[in-house]
Design a protein around this motif. Sequence first.
Motif, PDB file in Angstrom:
ATOM      1  N   VAL A  11       0.861  -1.179   0.000  1.00 28.76           N
ATOM      2  CA  VAL A  11       0.000   0.000   0.000  1.00 28.76           C
ATOM      3  C   VAL A  11       0.898   1.231   0.000  1.00 28.76           C
ATOM      4  CG1 VAL A  11      -1.556   1.374   1.436  1.00 28.76           C
ATOM      5  CG2 VAL A  11      -1.996  -1.063   1.108  1.00 28.76           C
ATOM      6  N   ILE A  12       0.691   2.098  -0.993  1.00 29.99           N
ATOM      7  CA  ILE A  12       1.467   3.339  -1.047  1.00 29.99           C
ATOM      8  C   ILE A  12       0.502   4.518  -1.021  1.00 29.99           C
ATOM      9  CG2 ILE A  12       3.061   4.742  -2.411  1.00 29.99           C
ATOM     10  CD1 ILE A  12       4.506   2.369  -3.289  1.00 29.99           C
ATOM     11  N   SER A  13       0.728   5.424  -0.090  1.00 33.86           N
ATOM     12  CA  SER A  13      -0.091   6.639  -0.022  1.00 33.86           C
ATOM     13  C   SER A  13       0.817   7.861  -0.015  1.00 33.86           C
ATOM     14  CB  SER A  13      -0.933   6.679   1.261  1.00 33.86           C
ATOM     15  OG  SER A  13      -1.716   5.527   1.403  1.00 33.86           O
ATOM     16  N   ALA A  14       0.256   8.970  -0.492  1.00 31.06           N
ATOM     17  CA  ALA A  14       0.986  10.235  -0.516  1.00 31.06           C
ATOM     18  C   ALA A  14       0.009  11.329  -0.876  1.00 31.06           C
ATOM     19  CB  ALA A  14       2.081  10.195  -1.573  1.00 31.06           C
ATOM     20  N   PRO A  15       0.267  12.559  -0.446  1.00 29.19           N
ATOM     21  CA  PRO A  15      -0.555  13.657  -0.953  1.00 29.19           C
ATOM     22  C   PRO A  15      -0.387  13.755  -2.465  1.00 29.19           C
ATOM     23  CG  PRO A  15       0.844  14.387   0.871  1.00 29.19           C
ATOM     24  CD  PRO A  15       1.305  13.011   0.494  1.00 29.19           C
ATOM     25  N   SER A  16      -1.447  14.131  -3.203  1.00 28.90           N
ATOM     26  CA  SER A  16      -1.336  14.291  -4.664  1.00 28.90           C
ATOM     27  C   SER A  16      -0.227  15.282  -4.965  1.00 28.90           C
ATOM     28  CB  SER A  16      -2.612  14.875  -5.267  1.00 28.90           C
ATOM     29  OG  SER A  16      -3.718  14.222  -4.790  1.00 28.90           O
ATOM     30  N   GLY A  17       0.622  14.923  -5.902  1.00 34.47           N
ATOM     31  CA  GLY A  17       1.711  15.824  -6.278  1.00 34.47           C
ATOM     32  C   GLY A  17       3.020  15.478  -5.589  1.00 34.47           C
ATOM     33  N   ALA A  18       2.994  14.466  -4.718  1.00 36.86           N
ATOM     34  CA  ALA A  18       4.231  14.065  -4.022  1.00 36.86           C
ATOM     35  C   ALA A  18       5.131  13.235  -4.927  1.00 36.86           C
ATOM     36  CB  ALA A  18       3.901  13.298  -2.749  1.00 36.86           C
ATOM     37  N   GLY A  19       4.629  12.904  -6.114  1.00 40.90           N
ATOM     38  CA  GLY A  19       5.438  12.140  -7.065  1.00 40.90           C
ATOM     39  C   GLY A  19       5.207  10.644  -6.943  1.00 40.90           C
ATOM     40  N   LYS A  20       4.105  10.291  -6.308  1.00 44.26           N
ATOM     41  CA  LYS A  20       3.798   8.882  -6.074  1.00 44.26           C
ATOM     42  C   LYS A  20       3.620   8.096  -7.381  1.00 44.26           C
ATOM     43  CE  LYS A  20      -0.233   8.424  -4.674  1.00 44.26           C
ATOM     44  NZ  LYS A  20      -1.502   8.446  -3.971  1.00 44.26           N
ATOM     45  N   SER A  21       2.904   8.679  -8.337  1.00 44.18           N
ATOM     46  CA  SER A  21       2.638   7.946  -9.589  1.00 44.18           C
ATOM     47  C   SER A  21       3.937   7.589 -10.300  1.00 44.18           C
ATOM     48  CB  SER A  21       1.768   8.767 -10.530  1.00 44.18           C
ATOM     49  OG  SER A  21       0.610   9.148  -9.863  1.00 44.18           O
ATOM     50  N   THR A  22       4.866   8.545 -10.372  1.00 46.59           N
ATOM     51  CA  THR A  22       6.147   8.283 -11.034  1.00 46.59           C
ATOM     52  C   THR A  22       6.891   7.177 -10.309  1.00 46.59           C
ATOM     53  OG1 THR A  22       6.216  10.615 -11.603  1.00 46.59           O
ATOM     54  CG2 THR A  22       8.258   9.386 -11.884  1.00 46.59           C
ATOM     55  N   LEU A  23       6.929   7.265  -8.972  1.00 45.70           N
ATOM     56  CA  LEU A  23       7.631   6.240  -8.196  1.00 45.70           C
ATOM     57  C   LEU A  23       6.985   4.866  -8.394  1.00 45.70           C
ATOM     58  CD1 LEU A  23       8.431   8.100  -4.860  1.00 45.70           C
ATOM     59  CD2 LEU A  23      10.081   7.034  -6.404  1.00 45.70           C
ATOM     60  N   CYS A  24       5.657   4.844  -8.400  1.00 48.60           N
ATOM     61  CA  CYS A  24       4.949   3.572  -8.590  1.00 48.60           C
ATOM     62  C   CYS A  24       5.230   3.021  -9.989  1.00 48.60           C
ATOM     63  CB  CYS A  24       3.449   3.747  -8.387  1.00 48.60           C
ATOM     64  SG  CYS A  24       2.991   4.003  -6.661  1.00 48.60           S
ATOM     65  N   ASP A  25       5.181   3.891 -11.007  1.00 54.07           N
ATOM     66  CA  ASP A  25       5.442   3.450 -12.389  1.00 54.07           C
ATOM     67  C   ASP A  25       6.831   2.827 -12.498  1.00 54.07           C
ATOM     68  OD1 ASP A  25       3.005   4.371 -13.127  1.00 54.07           O
ATOM     69  OD2 ASP A  25       3.728   6.170 -14.160  1.00 54.07           O
ATOM     70  N   GLU A 155      -9.234  25.713  -8.051  1.00 51.69           N
ATOM     71  CA  GLU A 155     -10.060  25.281  -6.914  1.00 51.69           C
ATOM     72  C   GLU A 155      -9.725  23.833  -6.509  1.00 51.69           C
ATOM     73  OE1 GLU A 155     -14.061  25.304  -8.486  1.00 51.69           O
ATOM     74  OE2 GLU A 155     -14.417  23.406  -7.445  1.00 51.69           O
ATOM     75  N   VAL A 156      -9.428  23.015  -7.512  1.00 50.33           N
ATOM     76  CA  VAL A 156      -9.046  21.613  -7.239  1.00 50.33           C
ATOM     77  C   VAL A 156      -7.699  21.586  -6.519  1.00 50.33           C
ATOM     78  CG1 VAL A 156      -8.502  19.390  -8.326  1.00 50.33           C
ATOM     79  CG2 VAL A 156     -10.363  20.789  -9.223  1.00 50.33           C
ATOM     80  N   ILE A 157      -6.790  22.451  -6.958  1.00 48.39           N
ATOM     81  CA  ILE A 157      -5.462  22.509  -6.319  1.00 48.39           C
ATOM     82  C   ILE A 157      -5.610  22.911  -4.854  1.00 48.39           C
ATOM     83  CG2 ILE A 157      -3.254  23.758  -6.283  1.00 48.39           C
ATOM     84  CD1 ILE A 157      -3.294  23.651  -9.340  1.00 48.39           C
ATOM     85  N   GLU A 158      -6.476  23.889  -4.582  1.00 50.55           N
ATOM     86  CA  GLU A 158      -6.687  24.313  -3.189  1.00 50.55           C
ATOM     87  C   GLU A 158      -7.221  23.159  -2.354  1.00 50.55           C
ATOM     88  OE1 GLU A 158      -5.358  26.887  -1.974  1.00 50.55           O
ATOM     89  OE2 GLU A 158      -4.827  27.514  -4.002  1.00 50.55           O
ATOM     90  N   ARG A 159      -8.136  22.385  -2.928  1.00 46.51           N
ATOM     91  CA  ARG A 159      -8.713  21.246  -2.207  1.00 46.51           C
ATOM     92  C   ARG A 159      -7.621  20.203  -1.932  1.00 46.51           C
ATOM     93  NH1 ARG A 159     -12.896  18.138  -5.467  1.00 46.51           N
ATOM     94  NH2 ARG A 159     -13.636  20.199  -6.037  1.00 46.51           N
ATOM     95  N   ARG A 160      -6.756  20.001  -2.914  1.00 46.80           N
ATOM     96  CA  ARG A 160      -5.681  19.012  -2.750  1.00 46.80           C
ATOM     97  C   ARG A 160      -4.679  19.478  -1.694  1.00 46.80           C
ATOM     98  NH1 ARG A 160      -5.193  15.018  -7.371  1.00 46.80           N
ATOM     99  NH2 ARG A 160      -7.261  15.169  -8.225  1.00 46.80           N
ATOM    100  N   MET A 161      -4.402  20.783  -1.657  1.00 49.43           N
ATOM    101  CA  MET A 161      -3.478  21.313  -0.641  1.00 49.43           C
ATOM    102  C   MET A 161      -4.074  21.145   0.763  1.00 49.43           C
ATOM    103  SD  MET A 161      -0.640  22.265  -1.951  1.00 49.43           S
ATOM    104  CE  MET A 161       0.035  23.071  -0.507  1.00 49.43           C
ATOM    105  N   ALA A 162      -5.374  21.399   0.882  1.00 48.23           N
ATOM    106  CA  ALA A 162      -6.027  21.260   2.186  1.00 48.23           C
ATOM    107  C   ALA A 162      -6.009  19.790   2.623  1.00 48.23           C
ATOM    108  CB  ALA A 162      -7.467  21.766   2.114  1.00 48.23           C
ATOM    109  N   ASN A 163      -6.243  18.895   1.663  1.00 46.46           N
ATOM    110  CA  ASN A 163      -6.233  17.459   1.986  1.00 46.46           C
ATOM    111  C   ASN A 163      -4.836  16.969   2.356  1.00 46.46           C
ATOM    112  OD1 ASN A 163      -8.936  17.187   1.573  1.00 46.46           O
ATOM    113  ND2 ASN A 163      -8.771  16.275  -0.457  1.00 46.46           N
ATOM    114  N   ALA A 164      -3.810  17.614   1.787  1.00 47.07           N
ATOM    115  CA  ALA A 164      -2.434  17.162   2.036  1.00 47.07           C
ATOM    116  C   ALA A 164      -2.127  17.203   3.530  1.00 47.07           C
ATOM    117  CB  ALA A 164      -1.442  18.022   1.260  1.00 47.07           C
TER     118      ALA A 164
END
Length: 200
Positions: A11-25, A155-164
Amino acid sequence: MDEKDKPLLIVISAPSGAGKSTLCDRLLAAHPGIAYSVSCTTRAPRGGEVDGVHYHFLTPEAFEQKVQSGAFLEHAQVHGNRYGTLMQPLRQAMQQGKSNLMDIDVQGARQVRAALASLPPTDLMVNGFVDIFIHPPSLEELRRRLEGRGEDAAEVIERRMANAATELADAGLYRYQLVNDELGRAQRELADIIRKEQRA
Ligand code: 5GP
């Protein structure tokens, strides 16, 4: 994958934009024995995303039907959309000796831990469970990356920052934490974790 390698439920989790997709790929490219767990989601595909490869893109009704039938190991609402992991393909892959990589959020990871806690310790999924949290170098860098990829509205970026901030609060629940400040190094650290766990 080595014959004697233990099948892992990664299981790998990270805030969006942490580079998780690249690392997983990169992890998947280097380890053909690891299957990517394709989640279901109600969000619309982004450019280049293929149904059945990146996600199973479902209508809210179809998603809810799977919730009701108990098909999900875990499911959660993330950034306003629903996401869930189907249980059956994971089990099947593990029974075939394959490791699985789940890219899920912190709520989903909590549900997986809770679900596994009710299974016997000898269960393949319990035995192979390993959770990893990836940190962005900083919140400023996270914002820069989210804005830089140019995929999401302000607005999506703001939501992602708040979720981070909420997601970072769960980091201590993971067996491993790594900081993605330098991609090559983070990639090596991740590969080392997997190698160690496969032989554990
Ligand atoms: P994105 O929409 O950017 O692909 O993913 C947004 C977030 O949803 C990411 O943090 C990702 O890890 C998470 N996510 C993707 N699939 C699942 C899933 O099946 N379950 C849960 N709980 N989260 C998921």
